[in-house]
Enzyme design. Structure first.
Site, PDB file in Angstrom:
ATOM      1  N   SER A 260       5.304  14.786 102.689  1.00 48.80           N
ATOM      2  CA  SER A 260       6.307  14.457 101.669  1.00 48.80           C
ATOM      3  C   SER A 260       6.688  15.698 100.873  1.00 48.80           C
ATOM      4  CB  SER A 260       5.769  13.364 100.751  1.00 48.80           C
ATOM      5  OG  SER A 260       4.514  13.730 100.225  1.00 48.80           O
TER       6      SER A 260
ATOM      7  N   GLU B  35       8.478  17.268  97.124  1.00 49.56           N
ATOM      8  CA  GLU B  35       8.864  17.023  95.726  1.00 49.56           C
ATOM      9  C   GLU B  35      10.027  17.946  95.338  1.00 49.56           C
ATOM     10  OE1 GLU B  35       5.804  16.518  92.634  1.00 49.56           O
ATOM     11  OE2 GLU B  35       6.846  18.131  91.577  1.00 49.56           O
TER      12      GLU B  35
ATOM     13  N   ASP C 206       3.202  16.268  80.008  1.00 45.77           N
ATOM     14  CA  ASP C 206       2.556  17.242  79.132  1.00 45.77           C
ATOM     15  C   ASP C 206       3.141  17.114  77.737  1.00 45.77           C
ATOM     16  OD1 ASP C 206       0.742  18.480  80.859  1.00 45.77           O
ATOM     17  OD2 ASP C 206       2.368  19.593  81.812  1.00 45.77           O
TER      18      ASP C 206
ATOM     19  N   PHE D  84       2.018  29.635  88.089  1.00 44.07           N
ATOM     20  CA  PHE D  84       1.741  28.242  88.453  1.00 44.07           C
ATOM     21  C   PHE D  84       0.317  27.856  88.075  1.00 44.07           C
ATOM     22  CE2 PHE D  84       4.973  28.545  92.114  1.00 44.07           C
ATOM     23  CZ  PHE D  84       5.987  28.159  91.255  1.00 44.07           C
TER      24      PHE D  84
ATOM     25  N   HIS E 126       1.670  16.726 100.241  1.00 44.68           N
ATOM     26  CA  HIS E 126       2.882  16.602  99.419  1.00 44.68           C
ATOM     27  C   HIS E 126       3.262  18.022  98.990  1.00 44.68           C
ATOM     28  CE1 HIS E 126       5.639  14.500  96.711  1.00 44.68           C
ATOM     29  NE2 HIS E 126       5.215  15.242  95.706  1.00 44.68           N
TER      30      HIS E 126
HETATM   31  P1  FAD Z   1      -3.486  10.811  81.871  1.00 47.47           P
HETATM   32  O1  FAD Z   1      -4.081  10.100  83.018  1.00 47.47           O
HETATM   33  O2  FAD Z   1      -3.036   9.997  80.705  1.00 47.47           O
HETATM   34  O3  FAD Z   1      -4.562  11.885  81.388  1.00 47.47           O
HETATM   35  C1  FAD Z   1      -4.274  12.816  80.343  1.00 47.47           C
HETATM   36  C2  FAD Z   1      -5.588  13.278  79.718  1.00 47.47           C
HETATM   37  O4  FAD Z   1      -6.200  12.166  79.054  1.00 47.47           O
HETATM   38  C3  FAD Z   1      -6.630  13.758  80.741  1.00 47.47           C
HETATM   39  O5  FAD Z   1      -7.349  14.810  80.155  1.00 47.47           O
HETATM   40  C4  FAD Z   1      -7.501  12.551  80.981  1.00 47.47           C
HETATM   41  O6  FAD Z   1      -8.803  12.921  81.386  1.00 47.47           O
HETATM   42  C5  FAD Z   1      -7.494  11.914  79.588  1.00 47.47           C
HETATM   43  N1  FAD Z   1      -7.646  10.454  79.657  1.00 47.47           N
HETATM   44  C6  FAD Z   1      -6.912   9.611  80.419  1.00 47.47           C
HETATM   45  N2  FAD Z   1      -7.304   8.334  80.215  1.00 47.47           N
HETATM   46  C7  FAD Z   1      -8.314   8.403  79.299  1.00 47.47           C
HETATM   47  C8  FAD Z   1      -9.139   7.448  78.684  1.00 47.47           C
HETATM   48  N3  FAD Z   1      -9.034   6.159  78.959  1.00 47.47           N
HETATM   49  N4  FAD Z   1     -10.069   7.879  77.782  1.00 47.47           N
HETATM   50  C9  FAD Z   1     -10.190   9.187  77.499  1.00 47.47           C
HETATM   51  N5  FAD Z   1      -9.427  10.154  78.057  1.00 47.47           N
HETATM   52  C10 FAD Z   1      -8.514   9.770  78.950  1.00 47.47           C
HETATM   53  N6  FAD Z   1       4.773  16.079  84.263  1.00 47.47           N
HETATM   54  C11 FAD Z   1       6.057  15.841  83.892  1.00 47.47           C
HETATM   55  O7  FAD Z   1       6.408  16.050  82.732  1.00 47.47           O
HETATM   56  N7  FAD Z   1       6.982  15.348  84.791  1.00 47.47           N
HETATM   57  C12 FAD Z   1       6.659  15.089  86.083  1.00 47.47           C
HETATM   58  O8  FAD Z   1       7.512  14.659  86.859  1.00 47.47           O
HETATM   59  C13 FAD Z   1       5.313  15.327  86.508  1.00 47.47           C
HETATM   60  N8  FAD Z   1       4.926  15.090  87.784  1.00 47.47           N
HETATM   61  C14 FAD Z   1       3.628  15.279  88.137  1.00 47.47           C
HETATM   62  C15 FAD Z   1       3.246  15.001  89.459  1.00 47.47           C
HETATM   63  C16 FAD Z   1       1.926  15.160  89.851  1.00 47.47           C
HETATM   64  C17 FAD Z   1       1.537  14.833  91.291  1.00 47.47           C
HETATM   65  C18 FAD Z   1       0.948  15.623  88.919  1.00 47.47           C
HETATM   66  C19 FAD Z   1      -0.483  15.805  89.345  1.00 47.47           C
HETATM   67  C20 FAD Z   1       1.324  15.935  87.623  1.00 47.47           C
HETATM   68  C21 FAD Z   1       2.655  15.772  87.221  1.00 47.47           C
HETATM   69  N9  FAD Z   1       3.081  16.062  85.926  1.00 47.47           N
HETATM   70  C22 FAD Z   1       4.379  15.838  85.547  1.00 47.47           C
HETATM   71  C23 FAD Z   1       2.141  16.675  84.969  1.00 47.47           C
HETATM   72  C24 FAD Z   1       1.367  15.605  84.163  1.00 47.47           C
HETATM   73  O9  FAD Z   1       2.284  14.841  83.420  1.00 47.47           O
HETATM   74  C25 FAD Z   1       0.395  16.339  83.249  1.00 47.47           C
HETATM   75  O10 FAD Z   1      -0.584  16.999  84.005  1.00 47.47           O
HETATM   76  C26 FAD Z   1      -0.230  15.506  82.145  1.00 47.47           C
HETATM   77  O11 FAD Z   1      -0.878  16.403  81.226  1.00 47.47           O
HETATM   78  C27 FAD Z   1      -1.313  14.546  82.603  1.00 47.47           C
HETATM   79  O12 FAD Z   1      -0.799  13.475  83.223  1.00 47.47           O
HETATM   80  P2  FAD Z   1      -1.761  12.274  83.718  1.00 47.47           P
HETATM   81  O13 FAD Z   1      -0.888  11.320  84.355  1.00 47.47           O
HETATM   82  O14 FAD Z   1      -2.942  12.779  84.437  1.00 47.47           O
HETATM   83  O15 FAD Z   1      -2.270  11.721  82.288  1.00 47.47           O
END
Ligand code: FAD
Length: 299
Positions: free
Chosen positions: A21, A23, A115, A225, A275
């Site tokens: 895939s 992106e 982020d 990166f 991906h």
């Molecule tokens: P979460 O799962 O919410 O985690 C964030 C932080 O909170 C982590 O440190 C986690 O350990 C902690 N955490 C989560 N749940 C809990 C809990 N219940 N209790 C305590 N701590 C917790 N960013 C963009 O802006 N746009 C995009 O399109 C985008 N695409 C992405 C695609 C991929 C494949 C990846 C891997 C990342 C992408 N990102 C994107 C970046 C991503 O949004 C950031 O890395 C963000 O900081 C973390 O997202 P997450 O979904 O892991 O967040």
């Protein structure tokens, strides 16, 4: 909004081959749109299983992201997935974005938190009427329609805290919330990926984890990166690129060889899919796929 055909989760479970895939990010202007269309056209020939479009950090690219998914859907046969983040949006606004995806015929959403607006190392602040974590976003998307939902995973740990066990527990929570697969942040060490899968396995998680691959073609790019994503940059990778730093063609060749070796190791070790972070360009990804020892491109 009934979904038709196999989902990404179906392909990962029963496809019989690792998924492949790509992106893309939404273009900013006409020149960016032309570049995206060219990349999609070139990569479509490789018959990806799915393509995805990123969502701007604060929801600012929402319209452009959804337009890009519509454009890709009309031009390719691949499943098209839209990303969605929680940043600077109320639950109502998120519901609006999910509805817009449904309207565009997009049945797959990658639910990530996003982020903080100040950058990956800034302190996270929830929108006053928004969501705190990607897990809550997974629940919201699942409650909003018949979507297949993916989430992010971090072989080198999430940059906000380096707690690999917490990251694995969070992945299990996301699965319990309805996520059906994960895609990793970019990384350079196959063992970091396998350790993540092992941690998940030990906790009883069964989400297929697709490996995110960044084809790197110059030295500055790889360092930028790694800083932005929190990925560890192994000394062996840096020294291999620095050894040829004076010759851009050699750096490019070494970067592609490193990525190809990584893909080969991942596939040999059972990664269910690759991906590619294409940066809206096709050449580097196509070259890697052409030289892989194992599986894709698809017949
Ligand atoms: P979460 O799962 O919410 O985690 C964030 C932080 O909170 C982590 O440190 C986690 O350990 C902690 N955490 C989560 N749940 C809990 C809990 N219940 N209790 C305590 N701590 C917790 N960013 C963009 O802006 N746009 C995009 O399109 C985008 N695409 C992405 C695609 C991929 C494949 C990846 C891997 C990342 C992408 N990102 C994107 C970046 C991503 O949004 C950031 O890395 C963000 O900081 C973390 O997202 P997450 O979904 O892991 O967040």
């Amino acid at each position: 909004m009934p979904s038709t055909g196999p989902t990404i989760a179906d392909l990962l479970a029963t496809g019989g081959h690792p998924t492949m895939s790509f992106e893309f990010f939404p273009p900013k202007d006409d020149a960016g749109q032309a570049q995206l269309l060219e990349a999609i056209g070139a990569l479509e020939a490789l018959r990806p299983d799915f393509v995805s479009v990123t969502y701007g950090a604060n929801g600012s690219t929402r319209a452009r992201t959804i337009d890009a998914t519509r454009l890709i859907r009309s031009g390719t046969s691949a499943i098209t997935m839209g990303h969605l983040t929680c940043v600077s949006q109320s639950v109502g606004e998120l519901e609006g974005a999910i509805a817009a995806y449904a309207d565009a015929g997009v049945t797959h959403i990658l639910a990530v938190r996003g982020d903080p607006p100040g950058g990956p190392t800034a302190v996270w602040e929830r929108h006053p009427e928004g969501l705190d974590h990607a897990t809550e976003l997974v629940r919201l998307v699942k409650a909003s329609g018949d979507f297949c939902v993916g989430v992010g995973a971090f072989p080198d740990g999430h940059p906000e805290r380096s707690d690999l066990d917490l990251d694995a527990r969070v992945l299990v929570e996301k699965q319990e919330a309805g996520a059906e697969f994960a895609i990793t942040q970019l990384f350079f060490d196959a063992d970091a990926y396998f350790r993540l899968v092992e941690r998940l396995d030990r906790l009883g998680g069964s989400l297929p984890v697709v490996a995110g691959i960044m084809p790197v073609t110059n030295v500055n790019q790889i360092e930028r990166f790694a800083t932005l994503s929190g990925a560890d940059l192994p000394a062996s990778v840096v020294s291999r690129l620095r050894a040829v730093a004076d010759d851009p063609a050699s750096v490019r060749a070494a970067g592609l060889e490193l990525a190809t070796d990584l893909c080969d190791r991942l596939l040999a070790g059972g990664a269910p899919g690759l991906h590619f972070y294409t940066q809206n360009r096709s050449k580097a990804t196509a070259e890697i796929l052409a030289t892989l020892r194992e599986i894709p491109p698809h017949a």
